[in-house]
Design an enzyme around this catalytic site. Structure first.
Site, PDB file in Angstrom:
ATOM      1  N   GLU A  68       0.821  -1.210   0.000  1.00  0.00           N
ATOM      2  CA  GLU A  68       0.000   0.000   0.000  1.00  0.00           C
ATOM      3  C   GLU A  68       0.856   1.262   0.000  1.00  0.00           C
ATOM      4  O   GLU A  68       0.623   2.195  -0.772  1.00  0.00           O
ATOM      5  CB  GLU A  68      -0.921   0.044   1.232  1.00  0.00           C
ATOM      6  CG  GLU A  68      -1.868  -1.111   1.347  1.00  0.00           C
ATOM      7  CD  GLU A  68      -1.337  -2.231   2.236  1.00  0.00           C
ATOM      8  OE1 GLU A  68      -0.194  -2.691   2.034  1.00  0.00           O
ATOM      9  OE2 GLU A  68      -2.081  -2.662   3.133  1.00  0.00           O
ATOM     10  N   CYS A  96      -2.888  -2.696   7.509  1.00  0.00           N
ATOM     11  CA  CYS A  96      -2.460  -2.630   8.904  1.00  0.00           C
ATOM     12  C   CYS A  96      -2.590  -1.183   9.393  1.00  0.00           C
ATOM     13  O   CYS A  96      -2.973  -0.289   8.632  1.00  0.00           O
ATOM     14  CB  CYS A  96      -1.013  -3.110   9.029  1.00  0.00           C
ATOM     15  SG  CYS A  96       0.197  -1.990   8.253  1.00  0.00           S
TER      16      CYS A  96
END
Length: 162
Positions: A68, A96
């Site tokens: 990401e 996360c």
């Protein structure tokens, strides 16, 4: 990991997002080439992929080299700006805490992910950073897109290490 969304939820997911998730899954498979956890991400802008990355922590020995974060960096460079409010981030695994923070800081317009991460997910499973009303940005989140495929790839990876 996660499960597939209900048929009615899948009916609401566009072909464009499903195709983007397939691209993210290919990125995730590419992470296996350097023995990294198979997570992939793509960023869409105006319907086209402008960034596509996979985890590279092992490859670069960098704890922040999550798919990401790398994809967001590439997208910002491509567009010449850090605000990505007109972009969609598509990722194979629920982000996360670090990646959810990056999503907020980039002002991503829409987050889409495949498999839930019951041990570290920060957008629904363990935390819900993207929906925290105390923060200045709360992007819409779509989850469960091709979740079974995303989860299977991760399960195979971790099973091979036991």
């Amino acid at each position: 990991m996660g499960s597939n969304p209900t048929p009615s939820a899948m009916a609401q997911v566009s072909d464009e997002l499903i195709e983007a998730m397939r691209s993210a899954l290919q990125q995730a498979r590419d992470a296996l080439n350097h023995d990294d956890v198979p997570v992939g991400a793509v960023v869409l802008h105006e319907g086209r992929v402008i960034a596509a990355r996979h985890n590279e922590r092992e490859n670069h020995q960098d704890p922040t080299a999550h798919a990401e974060v790398l994809a967001l960096r590439d997208a910002a460079e491509t567009l010449g700006r850090w605000r990505l409010d007109d972009c969609t981030l598509v990722v194979t695994l629920e982000p996360c805490v670090m990646c959810a923070g990056a999503v907020l800081n980039a002002r991503i317009g829409h987050l889409v992910y495949g498999a839930a991460d019951l041990k570290g997910g920060a957008t629904a499973s363990l935390y819900n950073v993207c929906a925290d009303p105390r923060l200045n940005h709360n992007p819409p989140v779509t989850h469960g897109v091709l979740a079974a495929e995303s989860a299977a790839l991760l399960e195979q990876f971790f099973a091979s290490r036991r």
